[in-house]
Design a protein around this motif. Structure first.
Motif, mmCIF file in Angstrom:
data_model
loop_
_atom_site.group_PDB
_atom_site.id
_atom_site.type_symbol
_atom_site.label_atom_id
_atom_site.label_comp_id
_atom_site.label_asym_id
_atom_site.label_seq_id
_atom_site.Cartn_x
_atom_site.Cartn_y
_atom_site.Cartn_z
ATOM 1 N N ALA A 71 -10.803 0.762 -0.799
ATOM 2 C CA ALA A 71 -11.695 -0.374 -0.521
ATOM 3 C C ALA A 71 -12.712 -0.562 -1.643
ATOM 4 O O ALA A 71 -13.116 -1.689 -1.933
ATOM 5 N N GLU A 72 -13.099 0.536 -2.279
ATOM 6 C CA GLU A 72 -14.063 0.479 -3.381
ATOM 7 C C GLU A 72 -13.406 0.196 -4.733
ATOM 8 O O GLU A 72 -14.086 0.116 -5.746
ATOM 9 N N GLY A 73 -12.072 0.089 -4.744
ATOM 10 C CA GLY A 73 -11.358 -0.211 -5.979
ATOM 11 C C GLY A 73 -11.135 0.978 -6.890
ATOM 12 O O GLY A 73 -10.733 0.820 -8.034
ATOM 13 N N ARG A 74 -11.374 2.184 -6.389
ATOM 14 C CA ARG A 74 -11.200 3.391 -7.206
ATOM 15 C C ARG A 74 -9.805 3.980 -7.101
ATOM 16 O O ARG A 74 -9.404 4.792 -7.930
ATOM 17 N N THR A 75 -9.052 3.586 -6.072
ATOM 18 C CA THR A 75 -7.744 4.168 -5.796
ATOM 19 C C THR A 75 -6.778 3.064 -5.415
ATOM 20 O O THR A 75 -7.166 2.086 -4.766
ATOM 21 N N ARG A 76 -5.524 3.229 -5.803
ATOM 22 C CA ARG A 76 -4.449 2.292 -5.463
ATOM 23 C C ARG A 76 -3.409 3.056 -4.652
ATOM 24 O O ARG A 76 -3.180 4.244 -4.892
ATOM 25 N N LEU A 77 -2.770 2.376 -3.733
ATOM 26 C CA LEU A 77 -1.732 2.979 -2.892
ATOM 27 C C LEU A 77 -0.373 2.439 -3.300
ATOM 28 O O LEU A 77 -0.192 1.224 -3.421
ATOM 29 N N LEU A 78 0.571 3.347 -3.494
ATOM 30 C CA LEU A 78 1.960 2.996 -3.754
ATOM 31 C C LEU A 78 2.777 3.463 -2.555
ATOM 32 O O LEU A 78 2.723 4.643 -2.192
ATOM 33 N N VAL A 79 3.506 2.546 -1.934
ATOM 34 C CA VAL A 79 4.311 2.860 -0.752
ATOM 35 C C VAL A 79 5.771 2.572 -1.050
ATOM 36 O O VAL A 79 6.107 1.493 -1.560
ATOM 37 N N GLY A 80 6.638 3.525 -0.713
ATOM 38 C CA GLY A 80 8.080 3.342 -0.806
ATOM 39 C C GLY A 80 8.660 3.241 0.591
ATOM 40 O O GLY A 80 8.372 4.085 1.444
ATOM 41 N N ARG A 81 9.443 2.195 0.818
ATOM 42 C CA ARG A 81 10.076 1.991 2.125
ATOM 43 C C ARG A 81 11.583 2.146 1.989
ATOM 44 O O ARG A 81 12.172 1.731 0.996
ATOM 45 N N ASP A 82 12.175 2.718 3.046
ATOM 46 C CA ASP A 82 13.628 2.875 3.053
ATOM 47 C C ASP A 82 14.283 1.570 3.513
ATOM 48 O O ASP A 82 13.600 0.561 3.737
ATOM 49 N N GLY A 83 15.582 1.572 3.664
ATOM 50 C CA GLY A 83 16.321 0.374 4.028
ATOM 51 C C GLY A 83 15.956 -0.212 5.374
ATOM 52 O O GLY A 83 16.192 -1.395 5.624
ATOM 53 N N THR A 84 15.346 0.591 6.245
ATOM 54 C CA THR A 84 14.922 0.095 7.556
ATOM 55 C C THR A 84 13.511 -0.470 7.524
ATOM 56 O O THR A 84 13.034 -0.996 8.521
ATOM 57 N N GLY A 85 12.830 -0.318 6.383
ATOM 58 C CA GLY A 85 11.439 -0.759 6.271
ATOM 59 C C GLY A 85 10.435 0.322 6.612
ATOM 60 O O GLY A 85 9.225 0.099 6.528
ATOM 61 N N ALA A 86 10.915 1.509 6.980
ATOM 62 C CA ALA A 86 10.014 2.613 7.320
ATOM 63 C C ALA A 86 9.398 3.213 6.059
ATOM 64 O O ALA A 86 10.042 3.270 5.002
ATOM 65 N N VAL A 87 8.155 3.671 6.171
ATOM 66 C CA VAL A 87 7.486 4.344 5.055
ATOM 67 C C VAL A 87 8.202 5.666 4.808
ATOM 68 O O VAL A 87 8.269 6.517 5.691
ATOM 69 N N ALA A 88 8.749 5.807 3.603
ATOM 70 C CA ALA A 88 9.512 6.999 3.251
ATOM 71 C C ALA A 88 8.839 7.821 2.160
ATOM 72 O O ALA A 88 9.135 9.005 2.008
ATOM 73 N N ALA A 89 7.928 7.185 1.389
ATOM 74 C CA ALA A 89 7.294 7.877 0.270
ATOM 75 C C ALA A 89 5.983 7.178 -0.060
ATOM 76 O O ALA A 89 5.855 5.971 0.134
ATOM 77 N N THR A 90 5.022 7.968 -0.549
ATOM 78 C CA THR A 90 3.739 7.397 -0.962
ATOM 79 C C THR A 90 3.138 8.227 -2.081
ATOM 80 O O THR A 90 3.473 9.402 -2.259
ATOM 81 N N ALA A 91 2.216 7.585 -2.779
ATOM 82 C CA ALA A 91 1.365 8.269 -3.747
ATOM 83 C C ALA A 91 0.105 7.429 -3.905
ATOM 84 O O ALA A 91 0.141 6.202 -3.731
ATOM 85 N N PHE A 92 -0.983 8.083 -4.210
ATOM 86 C CA PHE A 92 -2.252 7.414 -4.474
ATOM 87 C C PHE A 92 -2.570 7.548 -5.957
ATOM 88 O O PHE A 92 -2.486 8.644 -6.513
ATOM 89 N N ILE A 93 -2.892 6.440 -6.589
ATOM 90 C CA ILE A 93 -3.249 6.408 -8.008
ATOM 91 C C ILE A 93 -4.759 6.215 -8.074
ATOM 92 O O ILE A 93 -5.271 5.183 -7.641
#
Length: 174
Positions: free
Chosen positions: A56-78
């Motif tokens: 929210a403060e702009g210090r971190t970005r979220l990367l989300v990977g979704r599988d073929g069903t649309g479920a969250v399968a992977a993440t990382a914070f930058i």
């Protein structure tokens, strides 16, 4: 089926719950993401809130990977650096692939997507991350182009009598 990645998705209550569930599942499967099993979503919630506040403060970005069903399968914070002399590189935190997807190459896909995302940020020349020793993670990150640039022996206490090295890895982007 490959993952689809999204940088900076809108954080809905459903996504927040999916992130908590993923983090708990990864932790309880022995993943090195800041906790040791057993943990619950309630144990993890304060750490996720810290990440969400930084987003929210702009210090971190979220990367989300979704599988073929649309479920969250992977993440990382930058995470951006706030120190004026270190703004040319970012941290990669809480790199996670759901245990049910292990062995499918999704970890490599996640790291490649994170590198692509970081390359898209103005002035970013490298990614740093830390990992817990004793699990072979440094070999995995090394196979993805990261180089070990530092190690603090015994810095992570997983349990009494079980101290692990804190390993710093670097991926140059240029």
């Amino acid at each position: 089926m490959p993952l689809t990645f999204e940088l900076d998705p809108a954080v809905s209550p459903a996504l927040r719950d999916d992130l908590l569930a993923l983090w708990a599942d990864v932790s309880n499967a022995g993943g090195s993401v800041g906790f040791v099993p057993p943990v619950t979503a309630d144990d993890i919630r304060p750490e996720l809130v810290k990440h969400l506040v930084a987003m929210a403060e702009g210090r971190t970005r979220l990367l989300v990977g979704r599988d073929g069903t649309g479920a969250v399968a992977a993440t990382a914070f930058i995470a951006h650096n706030t120190h004026r002399l270190m703004r040319h590189w970012v941290w990669l935190y809480t790199v996670m692939v759901h245990p049910r997807h292990q062995g499918r190459g999704y970890g490599r896909d996640l790291l490649a997507a994170a590198a692509d995302a970081a390359r898209g940020l103005e002035g970013i020349e490298a990614i740093r991350l830390t990992c817990r020793g004793g699990l072979g993670l440094e070999r995995f990150y090394g196979s993805c182009g990261y180089k070990e640039v530092g190690r603090v022996p015994g810095a992570i206490r997983v349990a009494p009598g079980d101290d692990r090295d804190d390993i710093t890895m670097l991926l140059p982007l240029l």
